[in-house]
Enzyme design. Structure first.
Site, PDB file in Angstrom:
ATOM      1  N   SER A 291       0.821  -1.205   0.000  1.00 13.66           N
ATOM      2  CA  SER A 291       0.000   0.000   0.000  1.00 13.66           C
ATOM      3  C   SER A 291       0.860   1.263   0.000  1.00 13.66           C
ATOM      4  O   SER A 291       1.580   1.520  -0.962  1.00 13.66           O
ATOM      5  CB  SER A 291      -0.940  -0.044   1.206  1.00 13.66           C
ATOM      6  OG  SER A 291      -1.913   0.956   1.143  1.00 13.66           O
ATOM      7  N   ASP A 302      10.488   5.310  -9.950  1.00 18.79           N
ATOM      8  CA  ASP A 302      10.131   5.907 -11.239  1.00 18.79           C
ATOM      9  C   ASP A 302      10.773   7.266 -11.449  1.00 18.79           C
ATOM     10  O   ASP A 302      11.072   7.655 -12.586  1.00 18.79           O
ATOM     11  CB  ASP A 302       8.612   6.038 -11.348  1.00 18.79           C
ATOM     12  CG  ASP A 302       7.925   4.718 -11.688  1.00 18.79           C
ATOM     13  OD1 ASP A 302       8.634   3.694 -11.775  1.00 18.79           O
ATOM     14  OD2 ASP A 302       6.691   4.709 -11.855  1.00 18.79           O
ATOM     15  N   LYS A 316      -0.584  -4.380  -3.249  1.00 18.35           N
ATOM     16  CA  LYS A 316      -1.887  -3.791  -2.906  1.00 18.35           C
ATOM     17  C   LYS A 316      -1.955  -2.407  -3.543  1.00 18.35           C
ATOM     18  O   LYS A 316      -1.441  -1.432  -3.012  1.00 18.35           O
ATOM     19  CB  LYS A 316      -2.081  -3.699  -1.398  1.00 18.35           C
ATOM     20  CG  LYS A 316      -3.418  -3.084  -1.003  1.00 18.35           C
ATOM     21  CD  LYS A 316      -3.529  -2.924   0.499  1.00 18.35           C
ATOM     22  CE  LYS A 316      -4.838  -2.235   0.871  1.00 18.35           C
ATOM     23  NZ  LYS A 316      -4.899  -0.836   0.404  1.00 18.35           N
TER      24      LYS A 316
END
Length: 424
Positions: A291, A302, A316
């Site tokens: 999460s 990224d 998740k």
């Protein structure tokens, strides 16, 4: 919503006929289904072998409706809702274990929380809990199982654990305790700042800021970089995950959330100000990182701000909205959005792949066979530096308890060494 249905139900015969033409004949009318529910409700209330209250039947029906959606949507009665609010504040009672419901109907451990009864007893991420005090978990809702595990402080509870790689289920006895979660811990290790975030509660961002300040004060100019440990971090508050990511970024997207409709997109952007001043960061992740922990890992990966080291994360990729209800102090936790990393990738069921995969391991020294060197050769030239002595091989540290952390520290040291050599 109910008023709208009533208005449609009271429409003229011509409008009803038009609606029927456009409705799939195989789709039951909502009111027919509500009549069916009422019929089943009355039958259970009147004919069940034991007396059951209306409250029990209706709450069970609501719980069943919510749990049928996905593992993270749930109905919370007043006690469960109060416990959740306490948990997000950073203090609650119980075993110190984050769980969800497995497809098999067993309770699955997402991660134990550091320095809690569960962690001290050796409960691991991925463990399945099949029984609580000898009572089968199957057939219970996640809320019911959690309520049993919370219990009074100081009382024992026996968990029956099914663990991958262990042939037979085994029992673990735990003593319930008051769980005070210090979500951020830190230290300086060989001029490297180590920061562990165990969960994302209301105190996480302030704890991170204090940790970074303390590390910088202690290490000073000798600081080489940071290791951010998100292993076995089950997540928590979305805004805290965004805030922690922003602490290491100067610009760019952190995460986007997308709901049921295409236009329901929310993007979270980083603001100027990297608390670490651009120093190298290695993020440790594993199968217990979920999460909000995956939001942080995905954003830093990224945006090319950190190197991810460890194993695949939990996967998740959804956001739950807590909505208090109008009666009895209850609430629902409903999955309302999916979240996406800055590159547009959904990690739902897939998780985040580390840049460098490092499994949990132990260091073992392999006895080396004796080897000759130049100094052993007859007539070899002496070193021209007077008093020069060959360097002895440094013994490998076999006392390493955390192999993944050791590799992360090595990586930061390597980056620091490269930078210092490049600067000369």
């Amino acid at each position: 919503m109910l008023g709208g249905l009533c208005m449609a139900f009271m429409a003229s015969p011509s409008s009803i006929a038009q609606a029927q033409e456009t409705t799939n004949a195989d789709t039951p009318d909502t009111f027919e289904l509500l009549d069916l529910f009422g019929e089943v409700f009355n039958r259970a209330r009147e004919d069940y072998v034991e007396e059951v209250s209306d409250k029990e039947l209706i709450e069970a029906a609501i719980e069943g409706m919510m749990s049928s959606l996905d593992p993270h949507s749930t109905y919370m009665n007043s006690e469960s809702f109060e416990a959740l609010q306490t948990h997000t504040k950073g203090e609650f009672g119980g075993l110190g274990i984050e769980v969800n419901m497995d497809e098999s109907g067993l309770v699955k451990v997402v991660s134990p929380i550091d320095d809690t009864p569960a962690a001290r007893a050796g409960i691991e991420a991925g463990d399945l809990i099949s029984k609580l005090d000898g009572e089968n978990v199957k057939g219970k809702t996640l809320n019911e199982a959690v309520e049993i595990m919370r219990g009074p402080v100081g009382a024992e509870i026996v968990l029956t654990i099914i663990r991958e790689g262990v042939a037979e289920p085994f029992e673990v006895t735990l003593i319930r305790d008051k769980i005070q979660v210090q979500s951020v811990r830190s230290r300086v290790e060989n001029n490297i700042g180590y920061i562990r975030i165990t969960s994302f509660s209301g105190q996480t961002q302030s704890g991170l800021e204090k940790a970074i300040e303390s590390i910088q004060d202690e290490a000073g100019d000798a600081l080489l970089g940071y290791v951010l440990d998100l292993r076995n971090n089950p997540g928590g508050l979305l805004n805290q995950g965004v805030s922690v990511s922003d602490s290491f970024l100067e610009k760019g997207e952190i995460v986007s959330t997308r709901g049921r409709t295409p236009e329901n997109i929310q993007r979270f952007q980083a603001t100027p100000g990297d608390l670490t001043n651009g120093m190298p960061i290695v993020v440790l992740i594993n199968g217990g990182s979920a999460s909000a922990a995956e939001i942080v890992a995905g954003a830093l990966q990224d945006q090319h701000r950190a190197i991810l080291l460890g194993t695949q994360t939990f996967g998740k990729g959804s956001v739950q909205t807590i909505t208090p209800l109008s009666r009895n102090g209850s609430a629902i936790k409903l999955t309302t959005q999916r979240f996406y990393t800055p590159s547009g990738k959904s990690i739902q069921q897939l998780g985040i792949t580390p840049d460098i995969t490092v499994e949990r391991a132990r260091v073992e020294v392999i006895e080396a066979t004796p080897q000759r060197s130049e100094k052993d050769l007859t007539g070899s030239l002496k070193n021209e530096v007077e008093g020069a002595v060959a360097t002895e091989n440094v013994a490998t540290d076999t006392a390493i308890e955390d192999y993944q952390l050791a590799r992360a520290l090595d990586l930061i040291r390597g980056i620091g060494l490269y930078r210092s050599q490049a600067a000369n």
